[in-house]
Design an enzyme around this catalytic site. Structure first.
Site, PDB file in Angstrom:
ATOM      1  N   ARG A  34      25.541 -29.277  21.174  1.00 25.37           N
ATOM      2  CA  ARG A  34      25.731 -30.375  19.369  1.00 25.37           C
ATOM      3  C   ARG A  34      26.183 -29.622  18.843  1.00 25.37           C
ATOM      4  O   ARG A  34      26.606 -29.860  18.097  1.00 25.37           O
ATOM      5  CB  ARG A  34      23.857 -30.463  19.689  1.00 25.37           C
ATOM      6  N   ILE A  60      23.042 -36.007  11.956  1.00 21.09           N
ATOM      7  CA  ILE A  60      22.723 -36.755  13.352  1.00 21.09           C
ATOM      8  C   ILE A  60      21.493 -36.557  13.757  1.00 21.09           C
ATOM      9  O   ILE A  60      20.285 -36.215  12.711  1.00 21.09           O
ATOM     10  CB  ILE A  60      23.420 -35.162  14.100  1.00 21.09           C
ATOM     11  N   SER A  61      21.137 -37.485  14.217  1.00 18.62           N
ATOM     12  CA  SER A  61      19.672 -37.953  14.989  1.00 18.62           C
ATOM     13  C   SER A  61      18.816 -36.539  15.332  1.00 18.62           C
ATOM     14  O   SER A  61      19.430 -35.691  15.974  1.00 18.62           O
ATOM     15  CB  SER A  61      19.333 -38.717  15.626  1.00 18.62           C
ATOM     16  N   ALA A  62      17.707 -36.164  15.351  1.00 17.80           N
ATOM     17  CA  ALA A  62      16.697 -34.889  16.219  1.00 17.80           C
ATOM     18  C   ALA A  62      17.262 -34.986  17.053  1.00 17.80           C
ATOM     19  O   ALA A  62      17.046 -36.206  18.359  1.00 17.80           O
ATOM     20  CB  ALA A  62      15.723 -35.305  15.867  1.00 17.80           C
ATOM     21  N   PRO A  63      17.452 -33.840  18.097  1.00 20.97           N
ATOM     22  CA  PRO A  63      17.888 -34.127  19.575  1.00 20.97           C
ATOM     23  C   PRO A  63      16.648 -34.998  20.173  1.00 20.97           C
ATOM     24  O   PRO A  63      16.496 -35.424  20.877  1.00 20.97           O
ATOM     25  CB  PRO A  63      17.356 -32.417  20.234  1.00 20.97           C
TER      26      PRO A  63
END
Ligand code: SAM
Length: 224
Positions: A34, A60-63
């Protein structure tokens, strides 16, 4: 602690919180770096379970959201995937790991559309640098129109929030037996994540959970 250790720790915590259950998704999350998809100032936060800024007002979205969407989509080897909202390119790389873990044997493919050229170019560069250049095609344009030249798709994921009416081109371009994962609702608050499956040209829609995404802007999305 190096990035690989930090990534393993993050994956362990996502497993504990039940966001990660499928071995194939766990393997992909352990593998895709990431930190290599982030702008310089965000790299040290790469393995915190949080959305991060990638510039021009986008994130960027949260994992845990990446993990949840990959699991819901039931991505498998050889599938053709369409992602709307490339952003950093990280989620596209995860999808690539799932549909083409061994590219020489079973070439699945990911098409990903981003409306901001600056982000599309940067994502393409990151995908090439991390080895996903042949498995992911980055397109700059309005993803609410889908990508008819490569339709139908086994799976479609949308990573920006659509209005309540899901863009009809995306439903049309989904293969029979396919799954569409999409956040929808209002432009800011009050969004829900849906899983829509298509069988014999009929759609079955299930709400999964409440979410918060940046808006989907375009012909079948919100106005700018
Ligand atoms: N999937 C991304 C990742 O892994 O970094 C995160 C996506 S970010 C939450 C949502 C992205 O959708 C933004 O980059 C935004 O510019 C893009 N977007 C919004 N409307 C769009 C549209 N109609 N077509 C393509 N991209 C769009």
């Amino acid at each position: 602690m190096d990035y690989e250790d930090k990534r393993s720790k993050l994956v362990e915590s996502l497993k504990k919180r039940a966001f990660l259950t499928k071995p194939s998704v766990i393997k992909a999350m352990l593998k895709v770096p990431r930190h290599k998809f982030l702008p310089k100032g965000a790299i040290e936060s790469a393995y915190i379970d949080s959305p991060l800024s990638i510039g021009i007002g986008q994130t960027i979205s949260a994992p845990h959201m990446n993990a949840m969407m990959c699991e819901l989509l039931e991505l498998t080897e050889g599938e053709k995937v369409l992602e709307i909202g490339t952003g950093s390119g990280y989620h596209a790389a995860l999808c690539a790991e799932l549909v083409a873990p061994d590219y020489s044997k079973n070439p699945g493919h990911v098409y990903t559309i981003e409306r901001h050229k600056e982000l599309a170019d940067k994502a393409e560069e990151s995908l090439i640098n991390t080895g996903y250049g042949d498995i992911v095609t980055v397109i700059c344009g309005d993803g609410t129109l889908g990508y008819p030249q490569e339709a139908p798709f086994h799976k479609i994921l949308v990573t920006a929030s659509s209005p309540k009416k899901v863009p009809p081109p995306l439903k049309k371009q989904l293969k029979n037996g396919g799954i569409l994962c999409i956040p929808a609702g209002s432009k800011e608050w009050g969004q829900d994540l849906y899983i829509i499956s298509k069988k014999e040209n009929k759609f079955d829609s299930k709400r999964v959970t409440g979410v918060r995404f940046v808006p989907l802007i375009g012909e079948w999305g919100f106005p700018e």
